[in-house]
Every structure is written in structure tokens, then in C-alpha cells.
Motif scaffolding. Structure first.
Motif, PDB file in Angstrom:
ATOM      1  N   MET A  47     -16.105  27.281 -14.990  1.00 22.29           N
ATOM      2  CA  MET A  47     -15.639  26.757 -16.273  1.00 22.29           C
ATOM      3  C   MET A  47     -16.794  26.566 -17.240  1.00 22.29           C
ATOM      4  SD  MET A  47     -12.309  26.234 -16.445  1.00 22.29           S
ATOM      5  CE  MET A  47     -12.074  24.901 -17.604  1.00 22.29           C
ATOM      6  N   ALA A  48     -17.906  26.049 -16.733  1.00 20.43           N
ATOM      7  CA  ALA A  48     -19.079  25.846 -17.588  1.00 20.43           C
ATOM      8  C   ALA A  48     -19.594  27.181 -18.122  1.00 20.43           C
ATOM      9  CB  ALA A  48     -20.174  25.136 -16.795  1.00 20.43           C
ATOM     10  N   GLU A  49     -19.600  28.194 -17.262  1.00 19.18           N
ATOM     11  CA  GLU A  49     -20.059  29.521 -17.701  1.00 19.18           C
ATOM     12  C   GLU A  49     -19.129  30.082 -18.774  1.00 19.18           C
ATOM     13  OE1 GLU A  49     -20.219  31.838 -14.165  1.00 19.18           O
ATOM     14  OE2 GLU A  49     -22.130  30.982 -13.472  1.00 19.18           O
ATOM     15  N   GLN A  50     -17.815  29.900 -18.582  1.00 20.41           N
ATOM     16  CA  GLN A  50     -16.854  30.421 -19.550  1.00 20.41           C
ATOM     17  C   GLN A  50     -16.942  29.678 -20.882  1.00 20.41           C
ATOM     18  OE1 GLN A  50     -15.184  33.150 -19.190  1.00 20.41           O
ATOM     19  NE2 GLN A  50     -15.826  33.421 -17.062  1.00 20.41           N
ATOM     20  N   LEU A  51     -17.235  28.367 -20.824  1.00 15.30           N
ATOM     21  CA  LEU A  51     -17.412  27.618 -22.066  1.00 15.30           C
ATOM     22  C   LEU A  51     -18.626  28.111 -22.834  1.00 15.30           C
ATOM     23  CD1 LEU A  51     -16.602  23.968 -20.945  1.00 15.30           C
ATOM     24  CD2 LEU A  51     -15.392  25.279 -22.683  1.00 15.30           C
ATOM     25  N   ALA A  52     -19.667  28.480 -22.085  1.00 16.51           N
ATOM     26  CA  ALA A  52     -20.898  28.952 -22.732  1.00 16.51           C
ATOM     27  C   ALA A  52     -20.749  30.374 -23.253  1.00 16.51           C
ATOM     28  CB  ALA A  52     -22.063  28.871 -21.749  1.00 16.51           C
ATOM     29  N   ALA A  53     -20.083  31.229 -22.472  1.00 15.83           N
ATOM     30  CA  ALA A  53     -19.942  32.644 -22.860  1.00 15.83           C
ATOM     31  C   ALA A  53     -18.653  33.191 -22.257  1.00 15.83           C
ATOM     32  CB  ALA A  53     -21.146  33.453 -22.391  1.00 15.83           C
ATOM     33  N   PRO A  54     -17.523  33.113 -22.977  1.00 22.88           N
ATOM     34  CA  PRO A  54     -16.241  33.564 -22.426  1.00 22.88           C
ATOM     35  C   PRO A  54     -16.272  35.040 -22.041  1.00 22.88           C
ATOM     36  CG  PRO A  54     -15.926  32.339 -24.472  1.00 22.88           C
ATOM     37  CD  PRO A  54     -17.389  32.589 -24.344  1.00 22.88           C
ATOM     38  N   SER A  55     -15.753  35.341 -20.845  1.00 23.10           N
ATOM     39  CA  SER A  55     -15.668  36.726 -20.381  1.00 23.10           C
ATOM     40  C   SER A  55     -14.437  37.400 -20.991  1.00 23.10           C
ATOM     41  CB  SER A  55     -15.575  36.769 -18.856  1.00 23.10           C
ATOM     42  OG  SER A  55     -14.346  36.211 -18.423  1.00 23.10           O
ATOM     43  N   ASP A  56     -14.373  38.745 -20.878  1.00 20.96           N
ATOM     44  CA  ASP A  56     -13.220  39.470 -21.418  1.00 20.96           C
ATOM     45  C   ASP A  56     -11.925  39.048 -20.726  1.00 20.96           C
ATOM     46  OD1 ASP A  56     -14.812  40.801 -23.199  1.00 20.96           O
ATOM     47  OD2 ASP A  56     -15.026  42.615 -21.975  1.00 20.96           O
ATOM     48  N   PRO A  81     -14.689  34.089 -30.155  1.00 20.35           N
ATOM     49  CA  PRO A  81     -15.214  32.803 -30.656  1.00 20.35           C
ATOM     50  C   PRO A  81     -14.113  31.762 -30.853  1.00 20.35           C
ATOM     51  CG  PRO A  81     -15.207  34.459 -32.410  1.00 20.35           C
ATOM     52  CD  PRO A  81     -14.890  35.181 -31.142  1.00 20.35           C
ATOM     53  N   ILE A  82     -12.867  32.221 -31.137  1.00 21.45           N
ATOM     54  CA  ILE A  82     -11.760  31.273 -31.299  1.00 21.45           C
ATOM     55  C   ILE A  82     -11.466  30.587 -29.974  1.00 21.45           C
ATOM     56  CG2 ILE A  82      -9.300  31.045 -31.832  1.00 21.45           C
ATOM     57  CD1 ILE A  82      -9.609  33.417 -33.758  1.00 21.45           C
ATOM     58  N   VAL A  83     -11.424  31.365 -28.893  1.00 23.35           N
ATOM     59  CA  VAL A  83     -11.170  30.809 -27.564  1.00 23.35           C
ATOM     60  C   VAL A  83     -12.267  29.829 -27.183  1.00 23.35           C
ATOM     61  CG1 VAL A  83     -11.100  31.361 -25.097  1.00 23.35           C
ATOM     62  CG2 VAL A  83      -9.811  32.753 -26.723  1.00 23.35           C
ATOM     63  N   GLN A  84     -13.514  30.222 -27.399  1.00 21.39           N
ATOM     64  CA  GLN A  84     -14.645  29.364 -27.056  1.00 21.39           C
ATOM     65  C   GLN A  84     -14.576  28.042 -27.813  1.00 21.39           C
ATOM     66  OE1 GLN A  84     -18.538  30.836 -28.230  1.00 21.39           O
ATOM     67  NE2 GLN A  84     -19.462  29.944 -26.410  1.00 21.39           N
ATOM     68  N   LYS A  85     -14.310  28.108 -29.105  1.00 21.58           N
ATOM     69  CA  LYS A  85     -14.248  26.903 -29.931  1.00 21.58           C
ATOM     70  C   LYS A  85     -13.060  26.031 -29.532  1.00 21.58           C
ATOM     71  CE  LYS A  85     -14.102  25.427 -34.785  1.00 21.58           C
ATOM     72  NZ  LYS A  85     -14.075  25.902 -36.202  1.00 21.58           N
ATOM     73  N   ALA A  86     -11.893  26.641 -29.291  1.00 23.85           N
ATOM     74  CA  ALA A  86     -10.681  25.881 -28.964  1.00 23.85           C
ATOM     75  C   ALA A  86     -10.823  25.152 -27.630  1.00 23.85           C
ATOM     76  CB  ALA A  86      -9.478  26.821 -28.926  1.00 23.85           C
ATOM     77  N   VAL A  87     -11.384  25.830 -26.627  1.00 27.70           N
ATOM     78  CA  VAL A  87     -11.528  25.206 -25.312  1.00 27.70           C
ATOM     79  C   VAL A  87     -12.528  24.052 -25.376  1.00 27.70           C
ATOM     80  CG1 VAL A  87     -12.245  25.564 -22.924  1.00 27.70           C
ATOM     81  CG2 VAL A  87     -10.854  27.275 -24.063  1.00 27.70           C
ATOM     82  N   ARG A  88     -13.620  24.256 -26.082  1.00 26.20           N
ATOM     83  CA  ARG A  88     -14.597  23.179 -26.233  1.00 26.20           C
ATOM     84  C   ARG A  88     -13.991  21.976 -26.955  1.00 26.20           C
ATOM     85  NH1 ARG A  88     -20.285  26.187 -27.961  1.00 26.20           N
ATOM     86  NH2 ARG A  88     -20.888  26.851 -25.858  1.00 26.20           N
ATOM     87  N   GLN A  89     -13.208  22.263 -27.993  1.00 30.43           N
ATOM     88  CA  GLN A  89     -12.581  21.176 -28.741  1.00 30.43           C
ATOM     89  C   GLN A  89     -11.585  20.422 -27.867  1.00 30.43           C
ATOM     90  OE1 GLN A  89     -13.353  20.224 -32.055  1.00 30.43           O
ATOM     91  NE2 GLN A  89     -12.271  18.449 -31.259  1.00 30.43           N
ATOM     92  N   PHE A  90     -10.861  21.165 -27.020  1.00 29.78           N
ATOM     93  CA  PHE A  90      -9.916  20.534 -26.108  1.00 29.78           C
ATOM     94  C   PHE A  90     -10.639  19.580 -25.160  1.00 29.78           C
ATOM     95  CE2 PHE A  90      -7.895  20.492 -21.906  1.00 29.78           C
ATOM     96  CZ  PHE A  90      -6.655  19.951 -22.230  1.00 29.78           C
ATOM     97  N   VAL A  91     -11.757  20.030 -24.595  1.00 27.10           N
ATOM     98  CA  VAL A  91     -12.537  19.186 -23.681  1.00 27.10           C
ATOM     99  C   VAL A  91     -13.035  17.945 -24.409  1.00 27.10           C
ATOM    100  CG1 VAL A  91     -14.622  19.040 -22.264  1.00 27.10           C
ATOM    101  CG2 VAL A  91     -13.200  21.096 -22.174  1.00 27.10           C
ATOM    102  N   ASN A  92     -13.558  18.133 -25.622  1.00 29.62           N
ATOM    103  CA  ASN A  92     -14.057  16.990 -26.405  1.00 29.62           C
ATOM    104  C   ASN A  92     -12.943  16.010 -26.741  1.00 29.62           C
ATOM    105  OD1 ASN A  92     -16.680  17.936 -26.427  1.00 29.62           O
ATOM    106  ND2 ASN A  92     -16.445  19.052 -28.351  1.00 29.62           N
TER     107      ASN A  92
END
Length: 367
Positions: free
Chosen positions: A179-188, A213-224
């Protein structure tokens, strides 16, 4: 002294000595042996802890494992030690791998004195896994990890139970890493999963690039958001009680020139978790609650303003802790230099708790 207190005391001492521990032997003597002792095993009794245990396997001769922990005459845990500062990611624990196959031990520990990685044989019987199921950092003591570590202490050691929970711990740890890796750099694949759930159009490479970048931002925002909600819930207080609490509180020694909104600082959070750690053996930690107001940070039992455990006055250059163990609800302020000084007042905090928990007090008296 409670198990977590012993670990905290060891961490405090090691933090002052770590720059002097230049060899593996120094690390073993100053840190690893006290750590094993904190687990409840007598490091000076070879029937419990055997140093330099021979681990000859096949034609490979002369290799030894640093420490073997025994129970009822059987080896149950193995330690391979490296010097402080060694990057364990670059270490292959060869002695542990070899000796794991010829003993009944189901737990192997690789350590540099500060970090302890615990391995078992979850994937293939009698063959140690390449990835640990638990990692403990002496300089970053976490209550959840200590709870698991306590299962390996001498009074609680149950090899079958440890192995049973090791699988869940190992795979949960790996999932969190992914999960941490995907938050840092989402895979295809990660991006495709979310696109498939929210997008109905034709998925092209351009669409994937747009969504990444939308997925990365949305998941991070969800965690926050989840973290913010938990903190808000924990720190939420009744306005009427907060006002009464502020009115009854003595003014701080140095009031800021302009009062700001209530802000919970990192020092206050750290102190709150230390108080919970000190009292966890006496009461369910969930009953120890924070109450932050402008004048101080209160720590209560059962979120009840009539049951203060202590108050943190951290708004000035000199930090104070207010104690209530006198029994007359009068606060006594004590100056502290560091947050860790709270560990010196464990007895006072427990005495305060027993003012509100007479049954607990009677139970201890009977014992």
C-alpha cells in the motif's frame, strides 16, 4: 517494572551509548543481552540462553549462532547479531537459515541491537522465510508491536500460538508495504482497478495517464481524512465542560501574547501516548482519553472531567505536568525537561487512577 517500561528504559540508556558501540561484541553486550533479559530469559543461565551455539550443518563447519533461547531444554528462539548501524536489508542471516533446519526453533531473530526482525517458517516447514513477520525498533516503540512482542516473553511464550499469529502479522505487514508503494507510485494494475470502478468510457493509455495522478491524490486524501476523523473524534469535547475546565484552571506561568485556537501539538500527543503506555497494565487503554483546551491538555479516565489523570501545561518554555494523586482534586504542577520524564512519574499516575478505581485498589491489596 512493566515490559514496555523495561523497553523504554533500555531505549533511553542505549540512545546515550549508541555512538560508543563500535563492534558487534559491544552491541551484543550492551543491547542484545539486556533485550533478551527484558524478554524474561536469564542470559547468565546456559539452560535458558546459550551463546555461540554451534550450528554445523552437513559439510559446513565452524559456524555459530550468537544466542539460542531454550525452554524445557529445547531451542525455541535463535538470535543472529550485527553491530549497531548495520543495514539489515543487506544482511543474509546465514546462521539462522542453516540452524533453523536442524532445531525445533520456529522463531529466528536478526538484529543490529536497535532493529529486531522476527522470522518463522510459514511458507515451507523447517525452512526459514526470507521475510520477517514482525519488526521491532527500539527507538520507535509502538504499543501494537510491543503487544505482539510480549507473546515471546518467557512467561507468555507459546510456540504454537506465536506461529499461528505470525502468518497474519507477516502478510498484513507485506500488504501495508505494498500500500505504501502504491501511494508513492501507483502501478498500472492499481490504476486500472480504480478506472474500472468509476469510468465507463474506453480505457486508453491516455486515460490511464490521466487517472494516475488522480488515483494517487484521491487515495492519499482518503487516508488523511480517516486520520483526521479519528483525531477529531478522540479530541472532541463537550463545550460546557471545556469552559468550566478552563475557568477552574490556574493561569499558565507565561501566557502567550495572543491566544490562538486550540491546537494539539506533537509533544502533547506523544505525552498522551506515554501516559496510556504507563497505565495500560492497570486499565483498558481505550478508557484513557484526551481533552485539549487552550490552557492545557487534559488526560482523563472515561472522558470524565471529574476523573483527571493529569494535565499537560506545554504552552510555555518550561513544561509542567499537573498531578492529582493527593486525593483532594488539587492539582500539583511538576516541571519536566523532556517528554520522556513522564516515565519517572508512573507511580503517581497509577495512584491517581486508583482514586477512581477502588475495586482495582482492593484487588491489589488482597494479592
Amino acid at each position: 517494572m512493566d515490559f514496555i517500561d523495561m523497553l523504554q528504559a533500555l531505549a533511553t540508556r542505549v540512545s546515550k551509548q549508541v555512538n560508543m558501540l563500535l563492534t558487534e561484541e559491544a552491541t551484543k553486550n550492551a543491547i542484545v543481552m539486556p533485550f533478551i533479559n527484558a524478554l524474561g530469559y536469564n542470559v547468565f543461565d546456559p539452560a535458558e540462553v546459550t551463546p555461540e551455539l554451534n550450528c554445523d550443518v552437513g559439510i559446513k563447519k565452524g559456524e555459530k549462532v550468537d544466542y539460542a533461547v531454550l525452554k524445557d531444554g529445547q531451542v525455541v528462539m535463535l538470535f543472529e547479531c550485527k553491530s549497531v548501524g548495520t543495514n539489515l536489508d543487506r544482511v543474509t542471516p546465514t546462521q539462522l537459515f542453516r540452524y533453523f533446519t536442524v532445531t525445533q526453533a520456529r522463531v529466528g531473530v536478526l538484529t543490529n541491537g536497535v532493529i529486531y526482525r522476527f522470522f518463522s517458517d510459514l511458507e515451507e516447514p523447517n525452512k526459514m522465510d526470507t521475510k520477517p513477520f514482525l519488526e521491532f525498533n527500539l527507538f520507535d516503540i509502538q504499543e501494537a508491536v510491543v503487544s505482539e512482542l510480549k507473546k515471546m516473553t518467557k512467561p507468555h511464550f507459546d510456540q504454537a500460538a506465536i506461529v499461528e499469529t505470525a502468518g497474519e502479522l507477516k502478510y498484513a505487514r507485506e500488504i501495508k508495504r505494498v500500500m505504501a508503494e502504491q501511494l508513492a507510485a501507483p502501478s498500472d494494475d492499481w490504476v486500472r482497478f480504480f478506472i474500472g470502478a468509476v469510468y465507463t468510457g474506453r480505457v486508453t493509455q491516455a486515460v490511464r495517464d490521466q487517472f494516475k495522478p488522480i488515483v494517487q491524490k484521491a487515495v492519499r486524501q482518503f487516508v488523511n481524512d480517516q486520520i483526521s476523523d479519528r483525531l477529531k473524534s478522540a479530541l472532541e469535547r463537550d463545550p460546557a465542560e471545556a469552559a468550566a475546565q478552563e475557568a477552574a484552571a490556574p493561569a499558565p506561568a507565561e501566557a502567550p501574547a495572543k491566544e490562538a485556537e486550540v491546537v494539539t501539538t506533537d509533544d502533547e500527543r506523544e505525552a498522551y501516548f506515554i501516559v496510556k503506555a504507563i497505565l495500560r497494565e492497570e486499565v483498558d487503554p481505550a478508557r484513557i482519553t484526551p481533552r485539549d483546551v487552550k490552557s492545557y491538555f487534559g488526560i482523563l479516565l472515561d472522558d470524565n472531567n471529574r476523573k483527571p489523570l493529569c494535565r499537560l501545561h506545554f504552552n510555555t518554555a518550561q513544561k509542567y505536568v499537573g498531578f492529582f494523586d493527593a486525593g483532594d482534586r488539587q492539582e500539583e504542577r511538576v516541571a519536566i525537561d523532556r517528554i520522556d520524564d513522564l516515565y519517572r512519574f508512573g507511580a503517581r499516575l497509577k495512584a491517581t487512577l486508583r482514586l477512581y478505581e477502588p475495586a482495582k485498589k482492593e484487588e491489589k491489596a488482597e494479592k
